[in-house]
Design a protein around this motif. Structure first.
Motif, PDB file in Angstrom:
ATOM      1  N   GLY A 192      -1.259   4.622  -5.826  1.00 27.30           N
ATOM      2  CA  GLY A 192      -2.467   4.882  -5.048  1.00 27.30           C
ATOM      3  C   GLY A 192      -3.585   3.890  -5.272  1.00 27.30           C
ATOM      4  N   GLY A 193      -3.469   3.092  -6.316  1.00 28.96           N
ATOM      5  CA  GLY A 193      -4.503   2.084  -6.565  1.00 28.96           C
ATOM      6  C   GLY A 193      -5.786   2.645  -7.141  1.00 28.96           C
ATOM      7  N   GLY A 194      -5.758   3.889  -7.613  1.00 36.01           N
ATOM      8  CA  GLY A 194      -6.950   4.490  -8.206  1.00 36.01           C
ATOM      9  C   GLY A 194      -7.205   3.990  -9.618  1.00 36.01           C
TER      10      GLY A 194
ATOM     11  N   TYR B 284      -2.104  14.612  -4.026  1.00 39.82           N
ATOM     12  CA  TYR B 284      -3.046  13.611  -3.515  1.00 39.82           C
ATOM     13  C   TYR B 284      -4.427  13.776  -4.138  1.00 39.82           C
TER      14      TYR B 284
ATOM     15  N   ALA C 123       0.833  -1.200   0.000  1.00 39.20           N
ATOM     16  CA  ALA C 123       0.000   0.000   0.000  1.00 39.20           C
ATOM     17  C   ALA C 123       0.869   1.253   0.000  1.00 39.20           C
TER      18      ALA C 123
ATOM     19  N   GLU D 261      -6.078   7.881  -5.306  1.00 36.91           N
ATOM     20  CA  GLU D 261      -6.920   6.868  -4.651  1.00 36.91           C
ATOM     21  C   GLU D 261      -8.294   6.823  -5.300  1.00 36.91           C
TER      22      GLU D 261
ATOM     23  N   PRO E 212      -7.937  12.177  -3.521  1.00 39.85           N
ATOM     24  CA  PRO E 212      -8.617  11.299  -2.564  1.00 39.85           C
ATOM     25  C   PRO E 212      -9.656  10.418  -3.255  1.00 39.85           C
ATOM     26  N   PRO E 213     -10.247   9.482  -2.524  1.00 38.55           N
ATOM     27  CA  PRO E 213     -11.316   8.669  -3.102  1.00 38.55           C
ATOM     28  C   PRO E 213     -12.463   9.550  -3.591  1.00 38.55           C
TER      29      PRO E 213
ATOM     30  N   LEU F 282      -0.374  10.492  -6.045  1.00 43.14           N
ATOM     31  CA  LEU F 282      -1.106   9.451  -5.326  1.00 43.14           C
ATOM     32  C   LEU F 282      -2.590   9.524  -5.679  1.00 43.14           C
TER      33      LEU F 282
END
Ligand SMILES: *[C@@H]1O[C@H](CO)[C@@H](O)[C@H](O)[C@H]1NC(C)=O
Ligand SMILES: *[C@@H]1O[C@H](CO)[C@@H](O)[C@H](O)[C@H]1NC(C)=O
Length: 197
Positions: free
Chosen positions: A123-125, A67, A22, A93, A69-70, A91
């Motif tokens: 970030g796995g987005g 960043y 992660a 997400e 965010p989700p 990053l």
């Protein structure tokens, strides 16, 4: 070594290169929401992302992280250019949603990183190219001078960098493009595309 290759996905493909741990925020945080980005569909997120990038890229106090965010962020075409003063992590997400119209993207990629060293995109987005709106315009199977449609994410002249855990869905034409990159690692990336386009 300069490598130049494309991952063009015309067939059903799930592409796992590696599994990685992660992501963690590194250094100074530049949250796109603080630059006007939002998920309500009424913002110019490209402008907000570009501002966050510029401040992160020019941050002289060490490492920085942009960043996302989700949430689902509409994102017009955007280019993130260097050179940057320090290593930057991007990053992601959340989900980045491409413009539906292929005419909204000039050139060959939707999200472009150019002239950057020591970049980490992680970030796995999800990059959602919303390709289904463009595929009817794709006649490349029968027209050798067909119009190229956008690649989801392009890297031009990017060195000592990596993509580490990211998902790419339904691009207009291709998913990732690498042009004149050096020392570039790709791990934990999945590409999802339909098999009949
Ligand atoms: C092939 O694609 C080009 C670019 O979109 C277009 O101008 C041309 O008319 C197409 N040719 C045919 C035979 O459809
Ligand atoms: C890429 O991976 C190789 C092999 O693990 C490593 O030597 C190199 O430092 C890595 N480069 C980057 C930019 O992550």
């Amino acid at each position: 070594m300069v490598s130049r290759f494309w991952i063009l996905c015309a067939s059903s493909l799930i592409f796992f290169l590696a599994v990685s741990s992660a992501p963690t925020v590194q250094g100074q945080l530049f949250d796109v929401r603080n630059y006007g980005a939002g998920v309500d569909g009424r913002r110019n997120n490209a402008l907000a992302f570009a501002k966050a990038w510029m401040e992160a890229c020019q941050w002289s106090g060490g490492r920085s992280t942009v960043y996302v965010p989700p949430g689902i962020f509409d994102l017009p075409q955007v280019m993130f250019t260097g050179p940057c003063k320090n290593p930057v992590t991007f990053l992601i997400e959340g989900t980045l949603l491409a413009p539906r119209s292929p005419d909204a993207i000039k050139g060959d990629a939707w999200i472009i990183f150019k002239d950057v060293d020591y970049l980490t995109v992680t970030g796995g987005g999800l990059l959602d190219g919303q390709g289904s709106y463009s595929w009817p315009h794709n006649d490349c199977d029968k027209n050798s001078s067909c119009r190229p449609l956008a690649i989801n994410m392009g890297f031009m002249v990017v060195k000592h960098s990596k993509i580490n855990v990211l998902h790419s869905l339904n691009s207009k034409m291709g998913h990732f493009k690498f042009y004149a990159v050096e020392d570039f690692n790709v791990t934990g990336v999945t590409v999802t595309a339909p098999g009949d386009i």
